[in-house]
Design an enzyme around this catalytic site. Sequence first.
Site, PDB file in Angstrom:
ATOM      1  N   ASN A   1     -10.021   0.187  -0.511  1.00  0.00           N
ATOM      2  CA  ASN A   1      -8.567   0.306  -0.412  1.00  0.00           C
ATOM      3  C   ASN A   1      -7.968  -0.297  -1.690  1.00  0.00           C
ATOM      4  O   ASN A   1      -8.016  -1.503  -1.890  1.00  0.00           O
ATOM      5  CB  ASN A   1      -8.103  -0.452   0.836  1.00  0.00           C
ATOM      6  CG  ASN A   1      -6.594  -0.446   1.010  1.00  0.00           C
ATOM      7  OD1 ASN A   1      -5.850  -0.084   0.099  1.00  0.00           O
ATOM      8  ND2 ASN A   1      -6.144  -0.874   2.175  1.00  0.00           N
TER       9      ASN A   1
ATOM     10  N   HIS B   1      -3.341   7.553   1.718  1.00  0.00           N
ATOM     11  CA  HIS B   1      -3.733   6.205   1.309  1.00  0.00           C
ATOM     12  C   HIS B   1      -5.079   5.897   1.965  1.00  0.00           C
ATOM     13  O   HIS B   1      -5.285   6.192   3.144  1.00  0.00           O
ATOM     14  CB  HIS B   1      -2.658   5.207   1.752  1.00  0.00           C
ATOM     15  CG  HIS B   1      -3.092   3.781   1.637  1.00  0.00           C
ATOM     16  ND1 HIS B   1      -3.604   3.265   0.472  1.00  0.00           N
ATOM     17  CD2 HIS B   1      -3.115   2.775   2.548  1.00  0.00           C
ATOM     18  CE1 HIS B   1      -3.917   1.998   0.677  1.00  0.00           C
ATOM     19  NE2 HIS B   1      -3.634   1.668   1.919  1.00  0.00           N
TER      20      HIS B   1
ATOM     21  N   CYS C   1       0.816  -1.225   0.000  1.00  0.00           N
ATOM     22  CA  CYS C   1       0.000   0.000   0.000  1.00  0.00           C
ATOM     23  C   CYS C   1       0.845   1.268   0.000  1.00  0.00           C
ATOM     24  O   CYS C   1       0.362   2.344  -0.350  1.00  0.00           O
ATOM     25  CB  CYS C   1      -0.960   0.003   1.184  1.00  0.00           C
ATOM     26  SG  CYS C   1      -2.131  -1.355   1.096  1.00  0.00           S
TER      27      CYS C   1
HETATM   28  O1  UT7 Z   1      -3.794  -0.719   3.438  1.00  0.00           O
HETATM   29  C1  UT7 Z   1      -2.866  -1.359   4.260  1.00  0.00           C
HETATM   30  C2  UT7 Z   1      -3.029  -0.952   5.639  1.00  0.00           C
HETATM   31  N1  UT7 Z   1      -4.217  -1.537   6.186  1.00  0.00           N
HETATM   32  C3  UT7 Z   1      -4.846  -0.926   7.164  1.00  0.00           C
HETATM   33  O2  UT7 Z   1      -4.461   0.157   7.557  1.00  0.00           O
HETATM   34  C4  UT7 Z   1      -5.993  -1.632   7.792  1.00  0.00           C
HETATM   35  C5  UT7 Z   1      -5.956  -1.415   9.267  1.00  0.00           C
HETATM   36  N2  UT7 Z   1      -7.007  -2.104   9.992  1.00  0.00           N
HETATM   37  C6  UT7 Z   1      -8.288  -1.714   9.907  1.00  0.00           C
HETATM   38  O3  UT7 Z   1      -8.647  -0.834   9.143  1.00  0.00           O
HETATM   39  C7  UT7 Z   1      -9.275  -2.368  10.842  1.00  0.00           C
HETATM   40  O4  UT7 Z   1      -8.583  -3.110  11.810  1.00  0.00           O
HETATM   41  C8  UT7 Z   1     -10.301  -3.278  10.116  1.00  0.00           C
HETATM   42  C9  UT7 Z   1     -11.266  -2.424   9.331  1.00  0.00           C
HETATM   43  C10 UT7 Z   1      -9.597  -4.264   9.233  1.00  0.00           C
HETATM   44  C11 UT7 Z   1     -11.126  -4.045  11.162  1.00  0.00           C
HETATM   45  O5  UT7 Z   1     -11.757  -3.130  12.056  1.00  0.00           O
HETATM   46  P1  UT7 Z   1     -11.634  -3.351  13.628  1.00  0.00           P
HETATM   47  O6  UT7 Z   1     -12.431  -2.282  14.262  1.00  0.00           O
HETATM   48  O7  UT7 Z   1     -10.164  -3.421  13.968  1.00  0.00           O
HETATM   49  O8  UT7 Z   1     -12.375  -4.717  13.828  1.00  0.00           O
HETATM   50  P2  UT7 Z   1     -11.797  -6.071  14.435  1.00  0.00           P
HETATM   51  O9  UT7 Z   1     -10.828  -6.718  13.529  1.00  0.00           O
HETATM   52  O10 UT7 Z   1     -11.351  -5.777  15.838  1.00  0.00           O
HETATM   53  O11 UT7 Z   1     -13.125  -6.951  14.476  1.00  0.00           O
HETATM   54  C12 UT7 Z   1     -14.238  -6.601  15.304  1.00  0.00           C
HETATM   55  C13 UT7 Z   1     -15.339  -7.637  15.130  1.00  0.00           C
HETATM   56  C14 UT7 Z   1     -14.845  -9.072  15.247  1.00  0.00           C
HETATM   57  O12 UT7 Z   1     -15.806  -9.803  15.930  1.00  0.00           O
HETATM   58  P3  UT7 Z   1     -15.618 -10.185  17.481  1.00  0.00           P
HETATM   59  O13 UT7 Z   1     -14.342 -10.941  17.572  1.00  0.00           O
HETATM   60  O14 UT7 Z   1     -15.570  -8.862  18.196  1.00  0.00           O
HETATM   61  O15 UT7 Z   1     -16.853 -10.996  17.788  1.00  0.00           O
HETATM   62  C15 UT7 Z   1     -14.774  -9.552  13.823  1.00  0.00           C
HETATM   63  O16 UT7 Z   1     -14.946 -10.938  13.688  1.00  0.00           O
HETATM   64  O17 UT7 Z   1     -15.918  -7.535  13.815  1.00  0.00           O
HETATM   65  C16 UT7 Z   1     -15.917  -8.821  13.182  1.00  0.00           C
HETATM   66  N3  UT7 Z   1     -15.761  -8.642  11.750  1.00  0.00           N
HETATM   67  C17 UT7 Z   1     -16.794  -8.423  10.915  1.00  0.00           C
HETATM   68  N4  UT7 Z   1     -18.125  -8.329  11.119  1.00  0.00           N
HETATM   69  C18 UT7 Z   1     -18.898  -8.075  10.043  1.00  0.00           C
HETATM   70  C19 UT7 Z   1     -14.603  -8.624  11.033  1.00  0.00           C
HETATM   71  N5  UT7 Z   1     -14.882  -8.400   9.742  1.00  0.00           N
HETATM   72  C20 UT7 Z   1     -16.226  -8.275   9.631  1.00  0.00           C
HETATM   73  C21 UT7 Z   1     -17.089  -8.026   8.555  1.00  0.00           C
HETATM   74  N6  UT7 Z   1     -18.414  -7.922   8.812  1.00  0.00           N
HETATM   75  N7  UT7 Z   1     -16.641  -7.845   7.296  1.00  0.00           N
END
Ligand code: UT7
Length: 318
Positions: A275, A245, A113
């Site tokens: 993204n 980005h 990225c």
């Molecule tokens: O471009 C390269 C650089 N990349 C980035 O900068 C990405 C950085 N990371 C992020 O943007 C975020 O961490 C994400 C958008 C990927 C995820 O958001 P988050 O607020 O960190 O969510 P999380 O991974 O902590 O997941 C929260 C909950 C989980 O459920 P539990 O364990 O709390 O029950 C996940 O299983 O959301 C669940 N979850 C989803 N639910 C519905 C994960 N993906 C999904 C989904 N739909 N697509």
Amino acid sequence: MLRSVIKGVGSALPRRIMTNSDLSKIVDTTHEWIVERTGIHARHIASDDETTRSLAVDAAKKALLNAGLEASAIDLVILATSTPDNTFPATATLVQADLGIIRGAAFDVQAVCSGFVYALTTADAYIRTGMASNVLVIGAETFSRILDWTDRTTCVLFGDGAGAFVLSGEEGENGILASRIHSDGRYSDKLYVDGGPSTTKTVGHLRMEGREVFKHAVVNIAAVMQEVLDQAGISAANIDCFVPHQANRRILEGTARKLGIPEERIVLTMDRHGNTSAASIPLAYDVALQDGRIKPGQLVLMEAMGGGFTWGAVLARV
Ligand code: UT7
């Protein structure tokens, strides 16, 4: 002082649009979750006849037209991508051929990225040392090809597209004022593809520990933005346009707040592009240029963070 001036910008998107509600029919997700956590509403997905090469060529042609430059004036093509058409040759050479350029050099840069920031920094070094005069810098990706479409934690985040800048060496006040790139391979297992020619002999799929990447992104992005501002002796309050980005709306708004960049100066396009990895900065830049937010003489700050980890920032007077 010889500087790398942004003379032209162009971008290209695949025809097909996939909305969050389309995705909710494939994996267990909702429009609300995706919007709340990321800011993404839709993304473009390449069809079989659309590749990194074809999107890059489309964006490059528009950038050349915007610059008023013939392809024959280009003496270096740098293409940032993690999704090349083939393992080799470099997709940059395929683009070079499609544009009819038969001189100079063409190579790919792989910094996921952060690829476009790495490519801009490389192009700037070539121009300022006199090794190139007119450089085509492209970010082009087809991440849809390396997504695991059964993994809701990653497949909802990415999209396909391409963007290109024409950079020319010119004396004066305009151009790239400062740039910095960094990497730290200790975090290579936080965001990676689980395949490759030398290991699995396959292409593999993208894997990410989202929360870990998020944590590092907030810290690294703010730090490298401050580094380029300090390098140029410019305060964040003077930034006219912030073109980051497009990974996550929450990261960008938090970073801008931390540095004191007003929210209305952030260019956000993840709502419609998702993204697009190395393509996201030039795609967003083109949107802001077309809608009149980026104007001549303005200070524009670009930044990115991605797999590796890699991260970096570029400050330019446009
Ligand atoms: O471009 C390269 C650089 N990349 C980035 O900068 C990405 C950085 N990371 C992020 O943007 C975020 O961490 C994400 C958008 C990927 C995820 O958001 P988050 O607020 O960190 O969510 P999380 O991974 O902590 O997941 C929260 C909950 C989980 O459920 P539990 O364990 O709390 O029950 C996940 O299983 O959301 C669940 N979850 C989803 N639910 C519905 C994960 N993906 C999904 C989904 N739909 N697509």
